[in-house]
Design an enzyme around this catalytic site. Sequence first.
Site: not given
Ligand code: UD1
Ligand code: UDP
Length: 381
Positions: A98, A120, A134, A210, A212, A243
């Site tokens: 999602d 999923e 999502e 984490h 939004r 995160h």
């Molecule tokens: C995204 C997904 C969410 C998922 C989550 C898993 C969307 C809208 N959201 O949210 O569904 O649950 O990932 O973690 O698709 N960043 C880094 N390095 C990284 C990753 C993230 O610097 O490796 C920072 C960046 O500044 C980025 C921000 O995190 O802009 C947010 O990342 P983003 O993918 O937009 O949103 P998540 O909250 O991670």
């Molecule tokens: N996870 C990880 N390292 C971390 C935090 C989470 O490997 O520091 C793994 C966790 O075990 C799970 C997945 O990342 O498999 C979940 O990701 P996240 O919580 O970012 O996203 P969501 O599941 O809410 O979309």
Amino acid sequence: MSKLRIMSVFGTRPEAIKMAPLVKELAGREDIESICCVTAQHREMLDSVLEVFGLKPDWDLDIMTPRQTLSGITSRCLLGMDEAIDSLKPDMILVHGDTSTTFAGALSAFYHQVKVGHVEAGLRTYDKYSPYPEEMNRKLVTAIADLYFCPTENNRENLRREGISEGVFVTGNTVIDALKTTVRKDYVFAAGELNRLPYDSRKIILVTCHRRENYGQPMEDIMSALAHIARTHEDVELVYPVHLSPVVQECARRHLADIPNVRLIPPLAADEMHNLMARCYLVLTDSGGLQEEAPALGKPVLVMRRETERPEAVAAGTVKLAGVKHDSIAGMAHELITDPAAYAAMARAVNPYGDGLACRRIADAILWYFGRGKRPEDFRA
Ligand code: UD1
Ligand code: UDP
């Protein structure tokens, strides 16, 4: 007969963890050429998963920017996918879950008239803004997809109520397949401090946060509840891999940085995370994936959200919704820390989300769809 070219598209950490075993399963099938396109909506957190599972993407859109907006992610994915699909010419595209990558991947496949499999599929809260974005991404992908791989019977029922019954399979969640490859009793952590945690003398509480829709007041409440839990229970140690989102980093540090029994650490590699979960006392999270993994490992979960699209483990009694208010999170955690009977009632291993064979069923279903094999039996919990 030529091989079917099946392209898996993913971009964030959880999609990568849940797609990695499937990419490998597909690669092991004679009739399939398994290719992999990453959007890199996450960069460091994606690369870490690719390394753990030994995956090398065939295409990398490298779209991540700091503090990226939803339209920014979606538009950069769409533009990048045009070239990837034109060059790689897949017979089917698989998207997962999602995220914005999921939605853009499916939409792009549709623009190129390529078939879409949704891994999923069928999760719902029926609240358009929670989880945000999502819940809407899921619905939009449902409208586009040709095949639906539902983790549970309940997910299939959700789709049936929306009039979708063709091309639907109950497979279990691929995250359980992934867990089976990462969790080991004799696992030694690469991060030395995790080997030295006081697992026997203190209650280790694993925390992630984490979402939004929790940005702003809900996240302030969550972090202040975590601070309260740590300050009022000397026998607990909170371990919180934060995160990389700057919004989350700032909020977590402001509330939790100076508390002796809170460890704020960088995001963990998936195998480190899974093994830490297997050894902890309790999980506090707003994550989707952790709600599926912890029950399989017998760990109670308090979900710091207003709702969940994963009611199966709530029904099984191992997950509870704690909401996003300070008092309710602090109160429910206090009960699990201090009342052994309440803890024991939740600390049971249950497997409503899968038996570790989801990827096999999905690969079989794809071959069946293209007329090259038998329809797989559904997963039953
Ligand atoms: C995204 C997904 C969410 C998922 C989550 C898993 C969307 C809208 N959201 O949210 O569904 O649950 O990932 O973690 O698709 N960043 C880094 N390095 C990284 C990753 C993230 O610097 O490796 C920072 C960046 O500044 C980025 C921000 O995190 O802009 C947010 O990342 P983003 O993918 O937009 O949103 P998540 O909250 O991670
Ligand atoms: N996870 C990880 N390292 C971390 C935090 C989470 O490997 O520091 C793994 C966790 O075990 C799970 C997945 O990342 O498999 C979940 O990701 P996240 O919580 O970012 O996203 P969501 O599941 O809410 O979309």
